[in-house]
Design a protein around this motif. Structure first.
Motif, PDB file in Angstrom:
ATOM      1  N   HIS A  77      18.188  91.656  56.725  1.00  0.00           N
ATOM      2  CA  HIS A  77      18.080  90.447  55.758  1.00  0.00           C
ATOM      3  C   HIS A  77      16.812  89.677  56.402  1.00  0.00           C
ATOM      4  O   HIS A  77      16.195  89.034  55.570  1.00  0.00           O
ATOM      5  CB  HIS A  77      19.600  89.792  55.573  1.00  0.00           C
ATOM      6  CG  HIS A  77      20.352  90.301  54.750  1.00  0.00           C
ATOM      7  ND1 HIS A  77      21.743  89.969  54.773  1.00  0.00           N
ATOM      8  CD2 HIS A  77      20.337  91.552  54.164  1.00  0.00           C
ATOM      9  CE1 HIS A  77      22.303  90.755  54.062  1.00  0.00           C
ATOM     10  NE2 HIS A  77      21.556  91.876  53.806  1.00  0.00           N
ATOM     11  N   PRO A 134      18.813  83.804  56.997  1.00  0.00           N
ATOM     12  CA  PRO A 134      20.075  84.957  57.146  1.00  0.00           C
ATOM     13  C   PRO A 134      20.321  85.307  58.644  1.00  0.00           C
ATOM     14  O   PRO A 134      19.566  85.004  59.632  1.00  0.00           O
ATOM     15  CB  PRO A 134      19.265  86.220  56.481  1.00  0.00           C
ATOM     16  CG  PRO A 134      17.698  85.744  56.581  1.00  0.00           C
ATOM     17  CD  PRO A 134      17.663  84.065  56.802  1.00  0.00           C
ATOM     18  N   LEU A 176      20.495  88.785  48.723  1.00  0.00           N
ATOM     19  CA  LEU A 176      19.092  88.306  49.123  1.00  0.00           C
ATOM     20  C   LEU A 176      18.161  89.304  48.656  1.00  0.00           C
ATOM     21  O   LEU A 176      16.902  88.998  48.608  1.00  0.00           O
ATOM     22  CB  LEU A 176      19.048  88.031  50.656  1.00  0.00           C
ATOM     23  CG  LEU A 176      17.990  87.595  51.491  1.00  0.00           C
ATOM     24  CD1 LEU A 176      17.742  86.290  50.720  1.00  0.00           C
ATOM     25  CD2 LEU A 176      18.288  87.670  52.739  1.00  0.00           C
ATOM     26  N   THR A 220      16.778  79.670  53.232  1.00  0.00           N
ATOM     27  CA  THR A 220      17.687  80.438  53.466  1.00  0.00           C
ATOM     28  C   THR A 220      17.347  81.049  54.932  1.00  0.00           C
ATOM     29  O   THR A 220      16.406  81.328  55.333  1.00  0.00           O
ATOM     30  CB  THR A 220      17.506  81.826  52.571  1.00  0.00           C
ATOM     31  OG1 THR A 220      17.498  81.306  51.335  1.00  0.00           O
ATOM     32  CG2 THR A 220      18.462  82.814  53.046  1.00  0.00           C
TER      33      THR A 220
END
Length: 581
Positions: free
Chosen positions: A259, A254, A223, A252
């Motif tokens: 992240h 996380p 990432l 995405t």
């Protein structure tokens, strides 16, 4: 009777013969330990040592029992014997010794043993326990432990140092350290990611892009690398590569806090403020970050850009409460007010400090130096390094001057690299050499001038002259000493250029420089005139302690040889450009 004995000898028996060896006594010792019979366990371990005196494990077990019984001194004697005589690879013995020393309240010795364990042990079996002991020693010794390296985390400690360097704007040092880490541990992807960022901050865009692609080649779903690559593509204006990557990042979600933060800041920089806002709000709900003023600023910027102005205002007000000494929240609250009234555009900077231009307004209010907070600001420094590589001619000239005010090791390295660049203009490289000399770099300097490699000798300025007389240098130093607080570096460099031009034209028939101050005063007078500064022969003669007639005579001689009045624009093209601007 004999028959009975023979019959007895012929019968089978249920008695199992005991094999007296180290294993037997080891097992007996373990059984005693299970029953907390330490004295018996010690006796059996001693017997195991007698059977296998060269087996370090038996000795180590005996040392462990002695430690449990409180005989820390004898335990350490055995442990020391193990690593010095039997098996130096049993690095855990140093950890055991550290525990014994701590129990004896010999904290300096405990620290020494613990550091040796951390620096030598590859497996890290007692790493967590060792770090807890470090905290204890920190408290007892009332100072941080003298730890420099953790073998089990090879590269991790150096990586933390490199990250700190990046945060401090020490990009050259960070690159050196990160390159070393990557060379030793090619699978350390976090180090590769930060190396790419360091290259990017320094303006080494191609290396940054190549490094980040190496990371994604090793781990396509990394990432951090995907976020960095998106920012690089945005900088390059490559929408074809950027758009599908942004689409992927939007999907995405996380889990880890680190992240989430990386993705949130990246989406903000990419202008995807809605996604950034969503992730920042997730972070605010995490109790561990609710007192971080930076996070409130980031959330406020995202909220402002999606029209949640009241929420943005509350966020900046909370940041101001958490960080009352900072002028950042107040500045953005003022900008928000101006945006509401239609006077200013919406604030978009996610960096928790004043915008670059605002910081330089503060700098301009000072007399002749750059404020320390600007010198340390990584954004300011990265902007300088980037502009030195990718800016236009005028910007590079301004950056070289600004770097001279920072004047630290990073700056010296950057300018040394700059003067070796074949594609850079000689005038700019001569200016960089001048700045290096002015900030104390007096050693010989390799440089690329006039299309060829050369070396500017110790304390010398670049010139075509085959010699450089001490008296010529004395004239230059006398002028620069008096000009230091009154002229900027470009003007001082123009004086140097004028002096070298004069000497080059008259060489080898250089006039006898009887009075150094007269020539120095003449150089300042002519430089001031070229920069259209008000100055008189009387003024410079007083400051240099010489007569008006001497200054006038020297100035006319220099003008006669160099044709300053008629040829000023040809000799100083950069100066002419600045006048036109």
């Amino acid at each position: 009777m004999k028959e009975k004995k023979r019959a007895a000898a012929g019968r089978k028996t249920n008695v199992i013969p005991v094999q007296w060896d180290a294993t037997f006594f080891f097992e007996r010792a373990v059984q005693s330990l299970d029953r907390y019979h330490y004295d018996k366990a010690l006796k059996y371990f001693r017997r195991a040592v007698e059977y296998e005196p060269d087996n370090p494990v038996n000795h180590c077990n005996m040392a462990g029992i002695l430690s449990e019984m409180g005989d820390y001194g004898e335990s350490n004697r055995i442990l020391r014997m193990i690593v010095e005589e039997l098996d130096p690879t049993m690095t855990e013995c140093h950890f055991y010794m550290a525990n014994n020393y701590a129990n004896l309240e010999q904290y300096e010795a405990a620290e020494e043993a613990l550091i040796r364990y951390l620096e030598e042990d590859e497996e890290g079996q007692f790493l967590d326990e060792a770090e807890e002991m470090m905290e204890l020693l920190h408290f007892e010794l009332e100072r941080p432990p003298r730890l420099g390296f953790i073998k089990a985390r090879e590269g991790f400690y150096e990586h933390d140092r490199a990250r700190s360097m990046l945060e401090e704007g020490k990009f050259v040092e960070a690159v050196r350290l990160l390159e070393s880490i990557v060379e030793k541990n090619g699978d350390f992807l976090a180090a590769r990611n930060n190396l790419a960022l360091a290259y990017y901050y320094m303006g080494r865009f191609e290396q940054a892009m190549a490094t980040i692609k190496e990371v994604l080649g090793m781990e396509p779903g990394n990432l951090h690398a995907m976020c960095n690559l998106a920012i690089f593509h945005q900088h390059a204006g490559d929408r074809e590569e950027l758009d599908p990557l942004v689409a992927l990042l939007r999907k995405t979600v996380p889990f880890h806090q680190e992240h989430v933060f990386k993705l949130a800041t990246t989406m903000g920089i990419l202008g995807e403020h809605g996604d950034a806002y969503r992730h920042f709000v997730r972070l605010l709900k995490d109790g561990s970050l609710r007192y971080d003023p930076c996070l409130y600023h980031y959330t406020a910027v995202a909220a402002c850009n999606i029209g949640r102005l009241d929420e943005a205002q509350r966020m900046w007000q909370q940041a101001a409460k958490l960080d009352p000494d900072s002028n950042v929240p107040g500045y953005y609250l003022e900008q928000l007010t101006r945006f509401r009234s239609g006077d200013d555009p919406v604030p978009t900077s996610y960096h928790y400090h004043l915008p670059f231009e605002e910081q330089f307004k503060l700098w301009e209010k000072t007399s002749d130096t750059m404020p320390d907070h600007l010198k340390r600001d990584p954004l300011v420094r990265s902007s300088f390094f980037w502009a030195l590589r990718h800016g236009d001619r005028q910007t590079k000239l301004q950056v070289i001057q600004a770097l001279g005010m920072i004047a630290d090791g990073e700056v010296k390295d950057a300018l040394k690299a700059f003067i070796l660049e074949p594609q850079e203009e000689d005038y700019l490289k001569r200016m960089a050499i001048f700045v290096l000399r002015s900030i104390g770099v007096h050693e010989s300097l390799p440089a690329m001038l006039e299309g060829r490699e050369t070396v500017i000798e110790h304390s010398r300025m670049p010139s075509r002259l085959p010699v450089w007389d001490d008296k010529w240098q004395a004239v230059l130093e006398a002028a620069l000493l008096r000009m230091n607080k009154h002229y900027d570096l470009v003007q001082q460099h123009d004086l140097l250029t004028l002096w070298i031009e004069f000497l080059s034209r008259v060489y080898p028939d250089v006039p006898r420089l009887g009075k150094v101050e007269g020539w120095a005063a003449a150089l300042e007078y002519l430089t001031a005139k070229m920069h259209r500064r008000a100055i008189s022969y009387h003024e410079v003669s007083v400051r240099y302690g010489t007569s008006i007639a001497t200054v006038s005579k020297c100035a006319k001689r220099i003008d006669e040889i160099c044709g300053i009045k008629e040829k000023m624009k040809l000799i100083f093209p950069a100066l002419a450009d600045r006048h036109r601007d």
